[in-house]
Design an enzyme around this catalytic site. Structure first.
Site, mmCIF file in Angstrom:
data_model
loop_
_atom_site.group_PDB
_atom_site.id
_atom_site.type_symbol
_atom_site.label_atom_id
_atom_site.label_comp_id
_atom_site.label_asym_id
_atom_site.label_seq_id
_atom_site.Cartn_x
_atom_site.Cartn_y
_atom_site.Cartn_z
ATOM 1 N NE ARG A 112 -2.372 3.513 13.041
ATOM 2 C CZ ARG A 112 -1.657 2.400 13.061
ATOM 3 N NH1 ARG A 112 -0.346 2.450 13.156
ATOM 4 N NH2 ARG A 112 -2.245 1.230 12.999
ATOM 5 C CG PHE A 142 -4.323 2.084 6.667
ATOM 6 C CD1 PHE A 142 -4.309 1.321 7.809
ATOM 7 C CD2 PHE A 142 -3.835 3.389 6.727
ATOM 8 C CE1 PHE A 142 -3.823 1.835 9.002
ATOM 9 C CE2 PHE A 142 -3.335 3.911 7.915
ATOM 10 C CZ PHE A 142 -3.335 3.130 9.056
ATOM 11 C CE LYS A 162 8.666 1.494 10.615
ATOM 12 N NZ LYS A 162 8.223 2.321 11.715
ATOM 13 N NE ARG A 205 2.650 5.615 16.035
ATOM 14 C CZ ARG A 205 3.102 4.969 17.096
ATOM 15 N NH1 ARG A 205 2.725 5.333 18.304
ATOM 16 N NH2 ARG A 205 3.914 3.964 16.973
ATOM 17 N NE ARG A 234 7.622 -0.888 16.627
ATOM 18 C CZ ARG A 234 7.151 0.208 16.029
ATOM 19 N NH1 ARG A 234 7.009 0.251 14.739
ATOM 20 N NH2 ARG A 234 6.822 1.258 16.753
ATOM 21 C CD GLU A 244 -2.818 -1.100 2.470
ATOM 22 O OE1 GLU A 244 -2.595 -0.288 3.385
ATOM 23 O OE2 GLU A 244 -3.726 -1.938 2.504
ATOM 24 C CE LYS A 283 5.580 4.198 6.893
ATOM 25 N NZ LYS A 283 5.331 5.551 7.340
ATOM 26 C CD GLU A 302 -0.555 8.312 8.197
ATOM 27 O OE1 GLU A 302 -1.015 7.436 8.954
ATOM 28 O OE2 GLU A 302 0.501 8.919 8.437
HETATM 29 P P1 ATP Z 1 5.431 3.533 14.039
HETATM 30 O O1 ATP Z 1 3.983 3.922 13.888
HETATM 31 O O2 ATP Z 1 5.791 2.299 13.270
HETATM 32 O O3 ATP Z 1 5.931 3.555 15.419
HETATM 33 P P2 ATP Z 1 5.915 6.070 12.941
HETATM 34 O O4 ATP Z 1 4.625 6.547 13.531
HETATM 35 O O5 ATP Z 1 7.112 6.877 13.131
HETATM 36 O O6 ATP Z 1 6.282 4.640 13.412
HETATM 37 P P3 ATP Z 1 6.387 4.965 10.511
HETATM 38 O O7 ATP Z 1 7.249 4.009 11.188
HETATM 39 O O8 ATP Z 1 7.056 5.801 9.516
HETATM 40 O O9 ATP Z 1 5.614 5.882 11.457
HETATM 41 O O10 ATP Z 1 5.210 4.128 9.832
HETATM 42 C C1 ATP Z 1 4.070 3.621 10.460
HETATM 43 C C2 ATP Z 1 2.929 4.554 10.229
HETATM 44 O O11 ATP Z 1 2.649 4.681 8.833
HETATM 45 C C3 ATP Z 1 1.596 4.145 10.754
HETATM 46 O O12 ATP Z 1 1.507 4.388 12.132
HETATM 47 C C4 ATP Z 1 0.627 4.983 9.936
HETATM 48 O O13 ATP Z 1 0.441 6.217 10.584
HETATM 49 C C5 ATP Z 1 1.369 5.250 8.656
HETATM 50 N N1 ATP Z 1 0.771 4.725 7.432
HETATM 51 C C6 ATP Z 1 0.722 5.368 6.253
HETATM 52 N N2 ATP Z 1 0.158 4.639 5.309
HETATM 53 C C7 ATP Z 1 -0.198 3.464 5.858
HETATM 54 C C8 ATP Z 1 -0.846 2.285 5.375
HETATM 55 N N3 ATP Z 1 -1.232 2.165 4.121
HETATM 56 N N4 ATP Z 1 -1.052 1.278 6.259
HETATM 57 C C9 ATP Z 1 -0.663 1.394 7.550
HETATM 58 N N5 ATP Z 1 -0.045 2.487 8.059
HETATM 59 C C10 ATP Z 1 0.191 3.515 7.232
#
Ligand code: ATP
Length: 597
Positions: free
Chosen positions: A257, A344, A427, A273, A421, A250, A252, A303
């Site tokens: 979130r 998503f 990712k 989040r 996790r 998908e 990103k 998102e």
């Molecule tokens: P994490 O949430 O893994 O702790 P983070 O908030 O810093 O880390 P990333 O690690 O960069 O973010 O990636 C995870 C986040 O990506 C998810 O929490 C969500 O907000 C975002 N995201 C964007 N697109 C999608 C998608 N298609 N499916 C799931 N998450 C997505």
């Protein structure tokens, strides 16, 4: 229960840095308790009155608390302020001043129930005269408090309860106090918490019905579920291999979130989040969501990203963050920065929990239920079976304004793993192609005085990752670059109220900053590479005895992760994994001069 017993327990907890000892102390504290007292003690110990998602705030600024301390002690406010400069903590000052007038064993002792009730009144006071009312209630409480009670009361109201008790420790204690202390019991208790985000509710169910009682906890509209999180892999080939040869990819999206709860009556609540309610910031999404979903009640995740109203292109994330916390300009911002929720996942479908179903089925249901509109759309997805197909989609995603792709397992068992996790989601970002694989979200635990142009303010900050196994914040770098003047100037405001002259409980570092901070603010940083360090404590001993991990040449990306609680920061294990994948990819670089300390 007397409030004095709780304060004494906090004093003991604060004095220990050993996880097992803390677990034993907490267990001893909660074992004799029953709801509602148990529930209250659990919330209070987290520095709150209710589960975080309810957003109940006491609304007591340090200045108000100082006034109450002065009144209760019968001294001038400026004396309280002066003394606090010396002690470094208003709670300690309160303990010293109020303690002069009171001894244990007064005829009207404070109870947990009474204190909790008064704190609820403080939280409820609003409108004209509410500040005075808050001071009044607090003054009366302090007037009846012992020195130790005063210390923790004040720390509680100003939000700096330092006992270092976090959810993970409380879950441990619940397992020991109300189940058999086994790993299996712990897993079930944590699962119930991940589903409900409410420790009080979990404790209640556990006391009423044992482990079986937890089965009565369901996913409900209005109560957020803890988000499922993704792992990393350094290449698309590695991801495909892990996923067993096929997977859903998908876009990103780089935004915020959002967990959307849409009730049967079409009312909508949105959670971030970290499960804070953010409904107020997105009236446009609230208006659009009920019509976008055909089976209500529903819970979905997506998102939220800004879209250019003319071209429909994804705009930089910073534009959504401008919406956070602003009330007055919302209408204007709604027009200037229209957002779109790219959905998503679907977790509750027409009142039926579907989070335990496999991802392919959830996606199919989502496609059936969603009526896409300008504001609410389906996340772009493609099922791929080869590295070529994956690479192709990755390029498409980047061209479409995404920061990378999110790979999702289509295997049996690919349910929504609340709060976990794992490799069910992986990712992969554009940045992985160069240098250190990912940014790191670090918690500010210390500050260093600036020099030259930065004299008179902090010029650099000590950052830590979170280690959930130890329930500790372990330092990994000192960051000074990447801040512009405005960001540097606003940092002290963000850190107001959490300054400390002594190392806060739960912080582990070999570096001594000029000022300590209780874990609160999360910053996103990037660096050149991870190295071993004698002074930083992240994942200490995992690679070599005594050595922790450090980030070389760290740089603030400009993003303050307001959507992350300190315990949502990057974990020590993640950092270790990043270190290992960097070693796998490049020539090993284990030593390195430690520029970061
Ligand atoms: P994490 O949430 O893994 O702790 P983070 O908030 O810093 O880390 P990333 O690690 O960069 O973010 O990636 C995870 C986040 O990506 C998810 O929490 C969500 O907000 C975002 N995201 C964007 N697109 C999608 C998608 N298609 N499916 C799931 N998450 C997505």
């Amino acid at each position: 229960m007397r409030f004095a017993e709780l304060a004494a327990a906090y004093e003991r907890l604060e004095a220990t840095s050993k996880r097992l000892e803390m677990r034993a102390l907490l267990t001893e504290l909660i074992r004799p308790l029953r709801p509602p007292e148990l529930t209250r003690v659990l919330y209070l110990s987290q520095g709150a009155l209710r589960p975080e998602y309810e957003g109940v705030e006491l609304g007591v600024a340090t200045s108000l608390a100082r006034r109450a301390v002065a009144k209760a002690a019968g001294v001038e406010e400026r004396d309280v302020a002066r003394r606090t400069q010396e002690t470094g903590d208003l709670g300690t000052t309160a303990g010293e001043l109020v303690g002069k007038l009171h001894r244990l064993g007064t005829e009207d002792p404070l109870t947990v129930a009474g204190v909790y009730h008064d704190l609820e009144r403080i939280a409820a006071a609003s409108g004209a005269g509410s500040q005075e009312e808050k001071v009044e209630i607090l003054t009366r409480l302090l007037g009846r408090a012992t020195p130790l009670e005063a210390k923790y009361l004040v720390r509680f109201v100003i939000g700096t309860l330092r006992v270092g008790v976090r959810e993970m420790s409380l879950l441990d204690a619940l397992t020991d106090a109300f189940a058999d202390g086994s790993k299996e019991a712990r897993v079930k208790i944590e699962a119930a918490f991940n589903l409900s985000s409410d420790l009080g509710l979990v404790a209640d169910a556990l006391v009423q019905g044992g482990l079986a009682g937890l089965e009565h906890i369901h996913l409900e509209v209005g109560r957020p579920i803890r988000p499922m999180l993704a792992e990393r892999e350094p290449t698309l080939a590695a991801i495909l291999e892990r996923m067993g040869g096929s997977m859903a990819l998908e876009y990103k999206y780089d935004g915020l979130r959002v967990q959307a709860h849409i009730a049967k009556d079409r009312s909508v609540r949105l959670f971030s989040r970290r499960l804070e309610e953010i409904s107020g910031q997105f009236p446009d999404l609230r208006a659009a969501l009920p019509a976008a979903v055909t089976a209500l009640p529903a819970i979905l995740e997506g998102e939220c990203v800004p879209l250019d109203p003319d071209t429909d292109e994804i705009r930089p994330f910073q534009e959504v963050s401008r919406r956070r916390g602003r009330k007055h300009d919302l209408e204007r911002l709604q027009e200037e920065v229209p957002v779109c929720l790219f959905v998503f996942d679907l977790l509750l479908d027409g009142g039926i929990p579907v989070y335990e179903r496999d991802f392919a089925e959830r996606r199919r249901l989502l496609e059936q239920r969603l009526r896409p509109s300008e504001r609410v759309r389906l996340a772009d997805q493609r099922v791929v079976h080869s590295v070529e197909e994956a690479t192709d989609f990755f390029e498409v995603a980047l061209a479409g304004g995404a920061e990378g792709v999110m790979a999702k397992s289509l295997a049996p068992g690919s349910s929504y793993r609340a709060g976990a996790r794992g490799f069910w989601w992986i990712k992969y970002k554009r940045d992985y192609t160069a240098g250190l694989s990912d940014s790191v979200d670090g918690v500010v635990v210390g500050g260093f005085h600036g020099r030259g142009r930065r004299a008179g303010r902090y010029g650099a900050y000590l950052l830590a990752v979170y280690n959930p196994g130890r329930d500790r914040f372990e330092s990994f770098c000192k960051v000074g670059s990447g801040f512009d003047d405005a960001q540097l100037a606003e940092m002290p405001t963000r850190l107001k109220g959490v300054e400390s002259d002594t190392p806060p409980p739960g912080v582990d570092t070999g570096v001594t900053p000029d000022r300590w901070f209780l874990p609160k603010v999360v910053l996103e940083v990037r660096g050149a590479e991870l190295t071993l360090s004698p002074v930083h404590r992240a994942a200490q001993g995992a690679i070599r005895p005594g050595a922790g991990l450090a980030l070389r040449f760290p740089r603030f990306t400009g993003r303050v992760r307001e959507d992350k609680a300190p315990t949502d920061a990057t974990t020590s294990d993640e950092l270790l994994e990043m270190y290992r994948s960097q070693v796998r990819q490049a020539a090993p670089s284990t030593e390195g001069s430690d520029e970061t300390s």
